[in-house]
Structures are given as C-alpha cells and as structure tokens.
Design an enzyme around this catalytic site. Structure first.
Site, PDB file in Angstrom:
ATOM      1  N   GLU A  90     -14.450 -10.644 -12.173  1.00 42.57           N
ATOM      2  CA  GLU A  90     -14.701  -9.454 -12.959  1.00 42.57           C
ATOM      3  C   GLU A  90     -13.412  -8.983 -13.836  1.00 42.57           C
ATOM      4  O   GLU A  90     -13.425  -8.301 -14.635  1.00 42.57           O
ATOM      5  CB  GLU A  90     -15.395  -8.333 -12.170  1.00 42.57           C
ATOM      6  N   GLU A 121     -15.837 -21.371   7.994  1.00 45.08           N
ATOM      7  CA  GLU A 121     -14.686 -20.178   8.451  1.00 45.08           C
ATOM      8  C   GLU A 121     -13.843 -20.755   9.574  1.00 45.08           C
ATOM      9  O   GLU A 121     -13.072 -19.980   9.807  1.00 45.08           O
ATOM     10  CB  GLU A 121     -15.437 -19.055   8.671  1.00 45.08           C
TER      11      GLU A 121
END
Length: 304
Positions: A90, A121
């Site tokens: 963004e 992860e």
C-alpha cells in the site's frame, strides 16, 4: 521432560492462553458472539498505547534508514507475513514511493498469501535466504513480525539482518519474546488470550495491523509525504485517485476545481508540486528546485 518441548513454550505465551470470558462462546447466538468479539477487540488499542515509545523509536530508525538510501523490509509467516505484505503493497500508491522501497516477505513465498504454507514458518534458514535474495544490506531496516514471538523463520531473518548491521525491529504480541531478544527494538503489545484459543489472526492480528500502520505512515510523514494531513505524494493511478488528487490541491490551496486541475496538469500530475506552484507563484522548474532544497518536504519549501 515433556515429550514435546514446544508445549512448554506455548504454555508461557499469553496469546495461546484460554480466555475466561469466552469459554461458553460455542453456546451463544450470533449477536452474543459478535458482542463478545467486539468486547475483546476494544482491549487492543490500549495494549498498543503502552508500547508507543518503542513504536516511535522504530519510526525514527526507519526514517533514518530511508534517508540514507535504505529500505523498510517486513518479514513474517502466516497472518503476520500477510499483514507485512499488505502494508508494503500500500505504500507506493499512497505515498508514491518506488516499488521495492518497502518490501514484504512471507514464509512460503507468494503462494502463502493465498493458501497457508504451514511448515514454512519453521525454517530459520529460509528466513535468512529470503533476505539474501533481495540483497539485504546494512542500510536497511528489517521488521520481524510474529504474534507468538517465537517463529523460526523470523528469528533466522533477524539474526542475519543483525549480522550485516541492518536495523532490526521485532513486533510480537507476547512480552519478552524470542524475536524481541534478536532485535534492536522490541514492540510487544500484549493483547492477552484470543476469543478462540490460539487464533492470533484476531486480537493479535489487529494489534499488528495498528502498529504497521503507524510504522509506515509515521515514517512517510517524517519523510515529507504528507502536508498538513493531506497525501501530497499521492500517485493518481486510477479515476478515483485522479479526483482525489484534484481535491487535495483544492483543500491545500483553496483553489477551485478548474484551477486545481490546471495546476496538476502543469505540474505533470505531481500533487505536491502543484500545491507549491499555486501557493508560491513559482513556475514548475523553480518550484521543483525549491522542493529539492527542502528534501521533498513541502512546508520547508514554502518557508524557503
């Protein structure tokens, strides 16, 4: 010794605890369920407020890195990784920064944005390798994000970043976190047990989103991407943003729509430049030079 030592780790994390206020949530009607969720969500801003000094210190670190040609890099897994990628994606349309200045890395790569890659992860080496692949340098800042604060992928990335002399920030939702011990600055808003035990996309995810909003937005404000409270480095890439650009020029200068639109056209659609031209009476070349002298900060250019 327990058969699985990870059980001990999880038992110490408040984000993995059982919430006494929602033990009967599975018996409730829809309104009572969403009321309970809302009541828990109200606790998040207060938890973030307690760590504002650490957030501010991280903003100053990020600003310093950006001014010396470095980057802001987020790294995380699962929800934490997706929030980092979201914040990074963004920044270019909001602040007209180049793609690659703010980077989001997620364990498991691009596919993990849309489909969980649960085992990714646990790979600390991949956390390092992903940073190597983007040519991490000591000029950059790495923000490791993990609600639990113990994700190996994030730990591996932070350790590698520190070995290069890069700035490091940890964002976790448990105090005294493992990733916090690997970072220069630890941001640890403790939001407590989730509505659904261990579902850290809820309060923890909300807290992480609030902090990430602050890190990128405050750093960009400090970099001169905002004048008053207007997005003056907005990149008008669609019709809605083109209209918003005109509106911003009108709000900053008091000009009417036609005057603002003409100023934008004369300023090559650069909102900040159009505002300076209208407020100062300078032509495009003079206004651009003054902005450069002010390091892109419109207030400085206006006071020059």
């Amino acid at each position: 010794m327990p058969i699985n030592p990870l059980l001990q780790d999880l038992a110490r994390l408040t984000s993995e605890g059982r919430n006494p206020d929602t033990l009967d949530i599975d018996t409730q009607n829809a309104l009572d369920i969403v009321t309970a969720i809302n009541a828990q969500d109200k606790q998040v801003p207060a938890a973030v407020e307690k760590v504002l000094p650490a957030i501010a210190a991280a903003v100053e670190m990020i600003e310093s890195a950006l001014r010396r040609g470095g980057r802001l890099i987020y790294t995380g897994a699962g929800t934490s990784g997706r929030l980092g990628v979201l914040d990074a994606s963004e920044c270019p349309p909001t602040f007209s920064v180049p793609h690659g200045l703010v980077v989001g890395l997620i364990a498991g790569g691009e596919a993990a944005m849309f489909q969980a890659q649960e085992g990714a992860e646990d790979n600390a080496r991949q956390g390092e390798q992903d940073l190597r692949d983007i040519n991490l340098s000591g000029k950059d800042v790495v923000v490791g994000i993990a609600a639990s604060g113990r994700t190996p992928y994030v730990i591996g990335g932070l350790r590698y970043a520190r070995s290069l002399g890069a700035g490091t920030v940890a964002l976790a939702c448990n105090t005294g976190s493992a990733i916090g011990r690997e970072a220069d600055i630890a941001i640890e808003p403790e939001v407590g047990p989730e509505v659904i035990t261990g579902s850290t996309r809820l309060k923890a995810g909300t807290a992480q989103k609030l902090v990430l909003n602050m890190l990128s937005t405050a750093a960009m404000i400090r970099m001169g991407k905002v004048y008053q409270n207007l997005m003056v480095d907005l990149h008008a890439s669609n019709q809605k943003l083109e209209a918003r650009a005109i509106r911003i020029v009108m709000q900053a200068t008091g000009a009417d729509e036609a005057t603002a639109a003409n100023a934008l056209a004369a300023a090559d659609s650069e909102v900040k430049l159009a505002i300076l031209m209208l407020l100062s009476g300078l032509n495009k070349t003079e206004a651009r030079a003054r902005l450069q002298r002010g390091q892109g900060v419109l207030r400085r250019a206006l006071e020059d």
